[in-house]
Design a protein around this motif. Structure first.
Motif, PDB file in Angstrom:
ATOM      1  N   GLY A  84       0.815  -1.212   0.000  1.00  0.00           N
ATOM      2  CA  GLY A  84       0.000   0.000   0.000  1.00  0.00           C
ATOM      3  C   GLY A  84       0.846   1.257   0.000  1.00  0.00           C
ATOM      4  O   GLY A  84       0.518   2.246  -0.658  1.00  0.00           O
ATOM      5  N   PHE A  85       1.963   1.246   0.737  1.00  0.00           N
ATOM      6  CA  PHE A  85       2.849   2.400   0.778  1.00  0.00           C
ATOM      7  C   PHE A  85       3.454   2.679  -0.598  1.00  0.00           C
ATOM      8  O   PHE A  85       3.487   3.815  -1.058  1.00  0.00           O
ATOM      9  CB  PHE A  85       3.960   2.175   1.804  1.00  0.00           C
ATOM     10  CG  PHE A  85       4.974   3.269   1.832  1.00  0.00           C
ATOM     11  CD1 PHE A  85       4.682   4.478   2.448  1.00  0.00           C
ATOM     12  CD2 PHE A  85       6.218   3.099   1.248  1.00  0.00           C
ATOM     13  CE1 PHE A  85       5.609   5.496   2.470  1.00  0.00           C
ATOM     14  CE2 PHE A  85       7.154   4.112   1.266  1.00  0.00           C
ATOM     15  CZ  PHE A  85       6.848   5.317   1.878  1.00  0.00           C
ATOM     16  N   ARG A  87       2.287   1.752  -3.482  1.00  0.00           N
ATOM     17  CA  ARG A  87       1.204   2.177  -4.375  1.00  0.00           C
ATOM     18  C   ARG A  87       0.890   3.662  -4.159  1.00  0.00           C
ATOM     19  O   ARG A  87       0.681   4.408  -5.117  1.00  0.00           O
ATOM     20  CB  ARG A  87      -0.022   1.311  -4.121  1.00  0.00           C
ATOM     21  CG  ARG A  87      -1.141   1.510  -5.091  1.00  0.00           C
ATOM     22  CD  ARG A  87      -2.255   0.486  -4.773  1.00  0.00           C
ATOM     23  NE  ARG A  87      -3.297   0.526  -5.730  1.00  0.00           N
ATOM     24  CZ  ARG A  87      -3.323  -0.161  -6.857  1.00  0.00           C
ATOM     25  NH1 ARG A  87      -2.320  -0.960  -7.148  1.00  0.00           N
ATOM     26  NH2 ARG A  87      -4.328  -0.052  -7.678  1.00  0.00           N
ATOM     27  N   THR A  88       0.890   4.107  -2.890  1.00  0.00           N
ATOM     28  CA  THR A  88       0.653   5.516  -2.593  1.00  0.00           C
ATOM     29  C   THR A  88       1.763   6.382  -3.167  1.00  0.00           C
ATOM     30  O   THR A  88       1.498   7.449  -3.728  1.00  0.00           O
ATOM     31  CB  THR A  88       0.554   5.722  -1.072  1.00  0.00           C
ATOM     32  OG1 THR A  88      -0.484   4.884  -0.560  1.00  0.00           O
ATOM     33  CG2 THR A  88       0.263   7.162  -0.724  1.00  0.00           C
ATOM     34  N   MET A  89       3.010   5.939  -3.044  1.00  0.00           N
ATOM     35  CA  MET A  89       4.128   6.701  -3.605  1.00  0.00           C
ATOM     36  C   MET A  89       4.025   6.798  -5.129  1.00  0.00           C
ATOM     37  O   MET A  89       4.319   7.840  -5.712  1.00  0.00           O
ATOM     38  CB  MET A  89       5.464   6.064  -3.215  1.00  0.00           C
ATOM     39  CG  MET A  89       5.819   6.182  -1.766  1.00  0.00           C
ATOM     40  SD  MET A  89       6.052   7.896  -1.291  1.00  0.00           S
ATOM     41  CE  MET A  89       4.722   8.117  -0.135  1.00  0.00           C
ATOM     42  N   PHE A  91       1.266   6.769  -6.877  1.00  0.00           N
ATOM     43  CA  PHE A  91       0.199   7.724  -7.186  1.00  0.00           C
ATOM     44  C   PHE A  91       0.658   9.161  -6.958  1.00  0.00           C
ATOM     45  O   PHE A  91       0.298  10.064  -7.727  1.00  0.00           O
ATOM     46  CB  PHE A  91      -1.063   7.432  -6.372  1.00  0.00           C
ATOM     47  CG  PHE A  91      -1.901   6.348  -6.960  1.00  0.00           C
ATOM     48  CD1 PHE A  91      -2.403   6.441  -8.241  1.00  0.00           C
ATOM     49  CD2 PHE A  91      -2.204   5.223  -6.225  1.00  0.00           C
ATOM     50  CE1 PHE A  91      -3.181   5.443  -8.792  1.00  0.00           C
ATOM     51  CE2 PHE A  91      -2.981   4.213  -6.753  1.00  0.00           C
ATOM     52  CZ  PHE A  91      -3.471   4.323  -8.049  1.00  0.00           C
ATOM     53  N   ILE A  92       1.458   9.410  -5.926  1.00  0.00           N
ATOM     54  CA  ILE A  92       1.966  10.764  -5.688  1.00  0.00           C
ATOM     55  C   ILE A  92       2.867  11.204  -6.833  1.00  0.00           C
ATOM     56  O   ILE A  92       2.752  12.323  -7.338  1.00  0.00           O
ATOM     57  CB  ILE A  92       2.690  10.829  -4.326  1.00  0.00           C
ATOM     58  CG1 ILE A  92       1.672  10.724  -3.197  1.00  0.00           C
ATOM     59  CG2 ILE A  92       3.508  12.110  -4.204  1.00  0.00           C
ATOM     60  CD1 ILE A  92       2.282  10.620  -1.827  1.00  0.00           C
TER      61      ILE A  92
END
Length: 132
Positions: A84-85, A87-89, A91-92
């Motif tokens: 999840g981390f 994936r968040t990076m 997207f950022i």
């Protein structure tokens, strides 16, 4: 509810109403102070923001953001199991790359000027020809 709490609550709401009315009165009677604006005086940080904006408009940021968009898209499509981390990076990075490319994409699609560059023309009033 005890009587003394009702009195305190009532006095607080009266003070809030008086403060709101005072602010409204000042903004109506003294619009120069309430809506202070001077086009010649720039804020101290505007020059730095202008340089930062200019640095994001060249061909190098365009190419870097294009590589970022392609890389993030490939990672999201072919990445398999990612945390999840991570994936968040991704997207950022994708959002930042799209934001850098936004002006170039809009200009390619036919947009020529931003709202800050335009002067609003009022055609029917000769005394107020330009309003910016």
């Amino acid at each position: 509810m005890p009587h003394f709490l009702k009195q305190k609550l009532h006095s607080f709401s009266v003070l809030r109403l008086l403060a709101t009315m005072a602010i409204l009165l000042v903004s109506v009677l003294l619009p120069e102070i309430a809506f202070a604006e001077d086009a010649e005086l720039a804020l101290p940080y505007e020059e730095g923001l202008g340089k930062f904006q200019e640095s994001l408009e060249g061909p190098v940021p365009f190419a870097i953001s294009l590589v970022g968009i392609v890389g993030c898209g490939a990672m999201l499509i072919f990445g398999g199991e990612i945390t999840g981390f991570m994936r968040t990076m991704i997207f950022i990075v994708l959002v930042v790359a799209v934001m850098v490319q936004a002006k170039n994409v809009v200009s390619m699609l036919g947009g020529t000027r931003s709202l800050s560059d335009t002067a609003y023309v009022i055609p029917d009033t000769p005394s107020l020809r330009y309003f910016s």
